[in-house]
Write a protein that holds these residues in place. Structure first.
Motif, PDB file in Angstrom:
ATOM      1  N   ASP A 152      27.808  10.728  99.291  1.00  7.01           N
ATOM      2  CA  ASP A 152      26.366  10.724  99.533  1.00  7.01           C
ATOM      3  C   ASP A 152      25.862   9.308  99.781  1.00  7.01           C
ATOM      4  OD1 ASP A 152      26.350  13.427  99.195  1.00  7.01           O
ATOM      5  OD2 ASP A 152      25.490  13.408  97.167  1.00  7.01           O
ATOM      6  N   ASN A 153      25.114   9.169 100.880  1.00  7.87           N
ATOM      7  CA  ASN A 153      24.568   7.850 101.244  1.00  7.87           C
ATOM      8  C   ASN A 153      25.659   6.783 101.265  1.00  7.87           C
ATOM      9  OD1 ASN A 153      22.479   6.107 102.002  1.00  7.87           O
ATOM     10  ND2 ASN A 153      22.033   5.531  99.891  1.00  7.87           N
ATOM     11  N   ASN A 154      26.851   7.210 101.732  1.00 10.17           N
ATOM     12  CA  ASN A 154      28.016   6.309 101.840  1.00 10.17           C
ATOM     13  C   ASN A 154      28.436   5.698 100.502  1.00 10.17           C
ATOM     14  OD1 ASN A 154      28.381   6.575 104.668  1.00 10.17           O
ATOM     15  ND2 ASN A 154      26.669   5.185 105.026  1.00 10.17           N
ATOM     16  N   GLY A 155      28.146   6.412  99.425  1.00  7.42           N
ATOM     17  CA  GLY A 155      28.568   5.926  98.105  1.00  7.42           C
ATOM     18  C   GLY A 155      27.817   4.712  97.616  1.00  7.42           C
ATOM     19  N   THR A 156      26.652   4.445  98.223  1.00  4.56           N
ATOM     20  CA  THR A 156      25.893   3.231  97.906  1.00  4.56           C
ATOM     21  C   THR A 156      25.619   3.076  96.410  1.00  4.56           C
ATOM     22  OG1 THR A 156      24.841   3.308 100.081  1.00  4.56           O
ATOM     23  CG2 THR A 156      23.773   1.956  98.399  1.00  4.56           C
ATOM     24  N   ALA A 157      25.411   4.184  95.716  1.00  4.79           N
ATOM     25  CA  ALA A 157      25.095   4.116  94.288  1.00  4.79           C
ATOM     26  C   ALA A 157      26.219   3.485  93.470  1.00  4.79           C
ATOM     27  CB  ALA A 157      24.793   5.518  93.762  1.00  4.79           C
ATOM     28  N   LEU A 158      27.435   3.469  94.031  1.00  2.40           N
ATOM     29  CA  LEU A 158      28.579   2.932  93.295  1.00  2.40           C
ATOM     30  C   LEU A 158      28.920   1.494  93.680  1.00  2.40           C
ATOM     31  CD1 LEU A 158      30.840   6.109  93.462  1.00  2.40           C
ATOM     32  CD2 LEU A 158      29.543   5.286  91.498  1.00  2.40           C
ATOM     33  N   LEU A 159      28.215   0.950  94.668  1.00  6.52           N
ATOM     34  CA  LEU A 159      28.519  -0.412  95.114  1.00  6.52           C
ATOM     35  C   LEU A 159      28.316  -1.446  94.003  1.00  6.52           C
ATOM     36  CD1 LEU A 159      27.197  -0.623  98.789  1.00  6.52           C
ATOM     37  CD2 LEU A 159      29.522  -1.089  98.004  1.00  6.52           C
ATOM     38  N   GLU A 160      27.461  -1.131  93.035  1.00 11.73           N
ATOM     39  CA  GLU A 160      27.246  -2.085  91.939  1.00 11.73           C
ATOM     40  C   GLU A 160      28.515  -2.297  91.112  1.00 11.73           C
ATOM     41  OE1 GLU A 160      25.103  -0.700  88.333  1.00 11.73           O
ATOM     42  OE2 GLU A 160      24.638   1.080  89.534  1.00 11.73           O
ATOM     43  N   PHE A 161      29.459  -1.348  91.193  1.00 12.50           N
ATOM     44  CA  PHE A 161      30.710  -1.469  90.444  1.00 12.50           C
ATOM     45  C   PHE A 161      31.817  -2.121  91.279  1.00 12.50           C
ATOM     46  CE2 PHE A 161      28.562   2.467  88.925  1.00 12.50           C
ATOM     47  CZ  PHE A 161      28.133   1.950  87.708  1.00 12.50           C
ATOM     48  N   ASP A 162      31.499  -2.474  92.513  1.00  9.36           N
ATOM     49  CA  ASP A 162      32.443  -3.162  93.388  1.00  9.36           C
ATOM     50  C   ASP A 162      32.269  -4.663  93.146  1.00  9.36           C
ATOM     51  OD1 ASP A 162      34.310  -3.240  95.761  1.00  9.36           O
ATOM     52  OD2 ASP A 162      32.605  -4.330  96.629  1.00  9.36           O
ATOM     53  N   ASP A 176      27.212  -6.433 105.105  1.00  9.30           N
ATOM     54  CA  ASP A 176      26.850  -5.326 104.226  1.00  9.30           C
ATOM     55  C   ASP A 176      27.715  -4.099 104.507  1.00  9.30           C
ATOM     56  OD1 ASP A 176      24.873  -6.838 103.050  1.00  9.30           O
ATOM     57  OD2 ASP A 176      23.271  -6.052 104.330  1.00  9.30           O
ATOM     58  N   ILE A 177      28.191  -3.468 103.457  1.00  9.97           N
ATOM     59  CA  ILE A 177      29.001  -2.254 103.590  1.00  9.97           C
ATOM     60  C   ILE A 177      28.085  -1.063 103.822  1.00  9.97           C
ATOM     61  CG2 ILE A 177      30.517  -0.669 102.355  1.00  9.97           C
ATOM     62  CD1 ILE A 177      31.736  -3.052 100.931  1.00  9.97           C
ATOM     63  N   SER A 178      28.344  -0.319 104.881  1.00  9.89           N
ATOM     64  CA  SER A 178      27.531   0.864 105.195  1.00  9.89           C
ATOM     65  C   SER A 178      28.425   2.059 105.500  1.00  9.89           C
ATOM     66  CB  SER A 178      26.606   0.575 106.382  1.00  9.89           C
ATOM     67  OG  SER A 178      27.362   0.201 107.524  1.00  9.89           O
ATOM     68  N   PHE A 179      29.581   2.109 104.839  1.00 14.50           N
ATOM     69  CA  PHE A 179      30.519   3.219 105.008  1.00 14.50           C
ATOM     70  C   PHE A 179      31.036   3.609 103.628  1.00 14.50           C
ATOM     71  CE2 PHE A 179      32.508  -0.878 105.942  1.00 14.50           C
ATOM     72  CZ  PHE A 179      33.549  -0.926 105.038  1.00 14.50           C
ATOM     73  N   PRO A 180      31.490   4.844 103.475  1.00 12.97           N
ATOM     74  CA  PRO A 180      31.946   5.309 102.153  1.00 12.97           C
ATOM     75  C   PRO A 180      33.262   4.658 101.743  1.00 12.97           C
ATOM     76  CG  PRO A 180      32.362   6.975 103.823  1.00 12.97           C
ATOM     77  CD  PRO A 180      31.555   5.900 104.499  1.00 12.97           C
ATOM     78  N   PRO A 181      33.661   4.782 100.490  1.00  9.47           N
ATOM     79  CA  PRO A 181      34.945   4.226 100.046  1.00  9.47           C
ATOM     80  C   PRO A 181      36.073   4.614 100.995  1.00  9.47           C
ATOM     81  CG  PRO A 181      33.727   5.055  98.168  1.00  9.47           C
ATOM     82  CD  PRO A 181      32.942   5.449  99.378  1.00  9.47           C
ATOM     83  N   SER A 182      36.937   3.668 101.302  1.00 13.83           N
ATOM     84  CA  SER A 182      37.959   3.856 102.342  1.00 13.83           C
ATOM     85  C   SER A 182      39.266   4.444 101.824  1.00 13.83           C
ATOM     86  CB  SER A 182      38.248   2.512 103.024  1.00 13.83           C
ATOM     87  OG  SER A 182      38.809   1.590 102.101  1.00 13.83           O
ATOM     88  N   TYR A 183      39.357   4.675 100.511  1.00 18.01           N
ATOM     89  CA  TYR A 183      40.615   5.139  99.898  1.00 18.01           C
ATOM     90  C   TYR A 183      40.273   5.864  98.599  1.00 18.01           C
ATOM     91  CZ  TYR A 183      45.005   4.686  97.272  1.00 18.01           C
ATOM     92  OH  TYR A 183      46.125   4.931  96.516  1.00 18.01           O
ATOM     93  N   PRO A 184      41.042   6.914  98.189  1.00 13.13           N
ATOM     94  CA  PRO A 184      42.230   7.507  98.809  1.00 13.13           C
ATOM     95  C   PRO A 184      41.886   8.867  99.455  1.00 13.13           C
ATOM     96  CG  PRO A 184      42.195   8.072  96.485  1.00 13.13           C
ATOM     97  CD  PRO A 184      40.888   7.399  96.791  1.00 13.13           C
TER      98      PRO A 184
END
Length: 268
Positions: A152-162, A176-184
């Protein structure tokens, strides 16, 4: 110029051998010289170990290896130029923080091996709702009940943990990352958008750049946005990683004001 090197064996002693390392090439386009550095950093060997501490022990190993590469890039052997570092960094989300966020209203059950008493599985259940299982965690299992949170929304809500790149904020830049997690991703050809339940989805595949390369990417003859940072094949099975690309225009080199503008694309 071509340079390739594996990381020292003692960087990741859990593996008896490793193909992890980097390959560096130098390019000149439109009177502009820059290095392309393809890198492969160390993975998380166990979800359980990654979950134990924040940051995880594996992130420290990746920091050491990436620092090693950056020092090699700017040493005195070659003339210094702008550089792009791209590939499978194996950057992971802060596992402990992610689990605590995804499982805020759960209770944890610990499963131990009968012979060694070693923790082999963690089960997080909702406190009510018939104790529904929310997450199961094993060495190579990250089975969360709702994958939509990563899409959802390219996983933006989880970017704070990156957080792993923050250590190098003074040396490396990323658009800026605007795509969802790339793996797995699933390797089933009929499930192009589905993640495997082996690891917590993360932005492992990245394209980073030196601060001078940032100026090269963002420089434009107009205010029009000319750089694109995205992934490939969002709905198509591409293997367990989705390739990531950075496309931008290289302005004419110094001393050649009428030279053609060239399009450059770096693909992980």
């Amino acid at each position: 110029m071509l340079e390739k090197e594996k990381f020292p064996q003692d960087y990741f002693p859990e593996c008896k051998w490793s193909r992890k390392g980097f390959i560096r090439t130098r390019w000149c386009i439109a009177d502009c010289a820059f290095d392309l550095v393809n890198i492969h950093l160390f993975h998380d060997a166990s979800n359980l170990v990654a979950w134990e501490t924040s940051p995880s022990v594996y992130s420290g190993v990746r920091h050491k290896a990436l620092g090693y590469v950056l020092d090699r890039i700017i040493d005195q052997r070659f003339e210094k130029v702008s550089y792009f570092v791209f590939g499978d960094f194996n950057f992971r989300l802060d596992s402990k923080s992610v689990v605590e966020t995804l499982c805020t209203k759960t209770t944890m059950q610990t499963v131990r091996a009968a012979d060694s008493n070693e923790v082999v599985k963690l089960i997080f259940r909702e406190s009510d709702n018939d104790r529904k299982v929310v997450l199961q965690l094993e060495k190579k299992l990250f089975d969360y009940f709702n994958q939509d949170v990563f899409r959802d929304n390219n996983g933006t809500a989880l970017l704070e943990f990156d957080k792993e790149l923050s250590v190098f904020k003074d040396r490396l830049y990323e658009l800026d990352i605007s795509f969802p997690p790339s793996y797995p991703y699933s390797e089933d050809s009929s499930q192009g958008e589905q993640y495997m339940n082996t690891r917590c989805p993360a932005w492992c595949d990245r394209i980073l750049m030196s601060l001078s390369a940032k100026e090269l990417v963002l420089k434009s003859e107009s205010e029009e946005k000319v750089a694109t940072y995205d992934h490939i094949g969002p709905n198509v099975c591409m293997g367990d990683h989705k390739p990531v690309f950075l496309a931008f225009r290289i302005a004419p080199g110094a001393g050649k004001p009428h030279a053609h503008v060239h399009k450059c694309c770096v693909v992980q």
